[in-house]
Design a protein around this motif. Structure first.
Motif, PDB file in Angstrom:
ATOM      1  N   HIS A   9      -0.835   1.669   9.737  1.00 27.47           N
ATOM      2  CA  HIS A   9       0.213   2.813   9.167  1.00 27.47           C
ATOM      3  C   HIS A   9       0.369   4.368   9.571  1.00 27.47           C
ATOM      4  O   HIS A   9      -1.090   4.142   9.548  1.00 27.47           O
ATOM      5  CB  HIS A   9       1.105   2.311   7.684  1.00 27.47           C
TER       6      HIS A   9
ATOM      7  N   HIS B 200      -0.249   7.217   7.388  1.00 31.20           N
ATOM      8  CA  HIS B 200      -1.740   7.140   6.726  1.00 31.20           C
ATOM      9  C   HIS B 200      -2.177   8.017   7.193  1.00 31.20           C
ATOM     10  O   HIS B 200      -2.874   7.895   7.639  1.00 31.20           O
ATOM     11  CB  HIS B 200      -1.284   6.955   5.174  1.00 31.20           C
TER      12      HIS B 200
ATOM     13  N   ASP C 253      -5.310   9.072   5.448  1.00 32.29           N
ATOM     14  CA  ASP C 253      -6.901   8.064   5.597  1.00 32.29           C
ATOM     15  C   ASP C 253      -6.769   7.175   6.300  1.00 32.29           C
ATOM     16  O   ASP C 253      -7.280   6.088   6.546  1.00 32.29           O
ATOM     17  CB  ASP C 253      -6.669   7.737   4.330  1.00 32.29           C
ATOM     18  N   HIS C 254      -5.636   5.991   7.708  1.00 28.97           N
ATOM     19  CA  HIS C 254      -5.713   5.392   7.832  1.00 28.97           C
ATOM     20  C   HIS C 254      -5.415   5.794   9.713  1.00 28.97           C
ATOM     21  O   HIS C 254      -5.814   4.714  10.168  1.00 28.97           O
ATOM     22  CB  HIS C 254      -4.565   4.486   7.739  1.00 28.97           C
TER      23      HIS C 254
ATOM     24  N   HIS D 165       5.228   0.054   1.589  1.00 26.07           N
ATOM     25  CA  HIS D 165       4.591   1.292   1.639  1.00 26.07           C
ATOM     26  C   HIS D 165       4.396   2.640   2.074  1.00 26.07           C
ATOM     27  O   HIS D 165       4.956   3.603   1.345  1.00 26.07           O
ATOM     28  CB  HIS D 165       3.122   1.247   1.966  1.00 26.07           C
TER      29      HIS D 165
ATOM     30  N   ASP E 117      -2.030  -1.414   3.149  1.00 23.74           N
ATOM     31  CA  ASP E 117      -1.854  -0.464   1.883  1.00 23.74           C
ATOM     32  C   ASP E 117      -0.616  -0.998   1.894  1.00 23.74           C
ATOM     33  O   ASP E 117       0.487  -0.642   0.751  1.00 23.74           O
ATOM     34  CB  ASP E 117      -1.547   1.090   2.252  1.00 23.74           C
TER      35      ASP E 117
HETATM   36 ZN   LIG Z   1      -1.450   4.737   2.760  1.00 25.47          ZN
END
Ligand SMILES: [Zn+2]
Length: 261
Positions: free
Chosen positions: A64, A66, A68-69, A122, A141
């Motif tokens: 996804h 985000h 931090d990904h 999420h 997540d």
């Molecule tokens: Zn996330």
């Protein structure tokens, strides 16, 4: 007369801690040498892990959008030439995306093939990667050990359907989640499901692992079915405890309580 069937060499998996509580994963097909990073939480750690193993990154698979990904996508792509594969539903938000995939698609890592599962909730386009033969799923997540992702973009019914999709995988499936949240998740789980003996026993193991600095990831579908409070929402006794009679509202109530816990 005996017949020997050569076992296919297993998918190689390396897991390492990144940022405050993320896990990064490198996966490799030993036959072709094709290697993928599942998400890119931290460039230096991923490059160091590749170096240490003598592996060459050829792909990046995002679950996804985000940061931090996906934050390391561009730097890793530039450093290695890796091809970026990510969720169709978030194509515009995945840096360096080369190929957008969704439910029903398969992605290839040399001889290894993963099914793409849509797991929205999420985020709206969240996907997971499932290697049926190697009994491993990379779920970002969506599902955590004793927890699930926050509903930043999706609804409770949507997330419940995503969790059910993962829960229906074979019980032995190893679940690689993207964060080490298990201790905090477990404290909430004990609060909302205090009589669950399997949960009580599991928490003792988890506390010991964390005291020794060991990861609690991967988990398995079997362990989560027995102890994850969000999956307990399928059980009438758990629903009654939350004064409701259906799975989706029990899940929604549990998720709201966890947000305030
Ligand atoms: Zn996330």
């Amino acid at each position: 007369m005996s017949v020997t069937i050569a076992a296919e060499p297993a998918l190689q998996i390396k897991q390492f801690a990144c940022l405050a509580d993320n896990y990064g994963f490198l996966i490799r097909d030993p036959v072709s040498g094709e290697t993928a990073a599942i998400d890119t939480p931290c460039v230096e750690t991923i490059l160091g892990a590749l170096d240490g193993a003598g592996w060459k990154l050829t792909q990046i698979w995002n679950t996804h959008w985000h940061p931090d990904h996906t934050g390391g996508n561009l730097a890793l792509k530039e450093a290695t030439g890796a091809r970026v594969i990510g969720p169709k539903g978030e194509a515009g938000r995945i840096p360096g995306l080369d190929q957008a995939v969704g439910q029903g698609d398969q992605v290839r890592l040399g001889e290894k093939i993963a099914d793409v599962l849509d797991t929205p909730g999420h985020t709206l386009g969240h996907i997971a990667f499932y290697f049926a033969q190697d009994q491993a799923a990379f779920v970002g997540d969506t599902l955590f050990a004793l927890g699930c992702g926050r509903l930043f973009e999706g609804t409770a019914p949507m997330m419940w359907a995503s969790l059910q999709k993962l829960a229906s995988l074979p019980p032995a499936t190893q679940i690689y989640c993207a964060h080490e949240y298990t201790l905090a998740n477990g404290r909430f789980a004990l609060d909302i499901d205090p009589d669950n003996q399997a949960l009580i026993a599991r928490m003792e193991e988890i506390e010991q692992k964390r005291r020794n600095g060991l990861p609690t990831v991967p988990t398995t579908i079997a362990a989560e079915l027995a102890t994850n409070p969000f999956l307990q929402a399928r059980l009438p006794a758990f629903q009654r405890r939350l004064e409701t009679t259906d799975a989706i509202s029990a899940f929604a109530i549990a998720r709201q309580r966890k947000d305030r816990f």
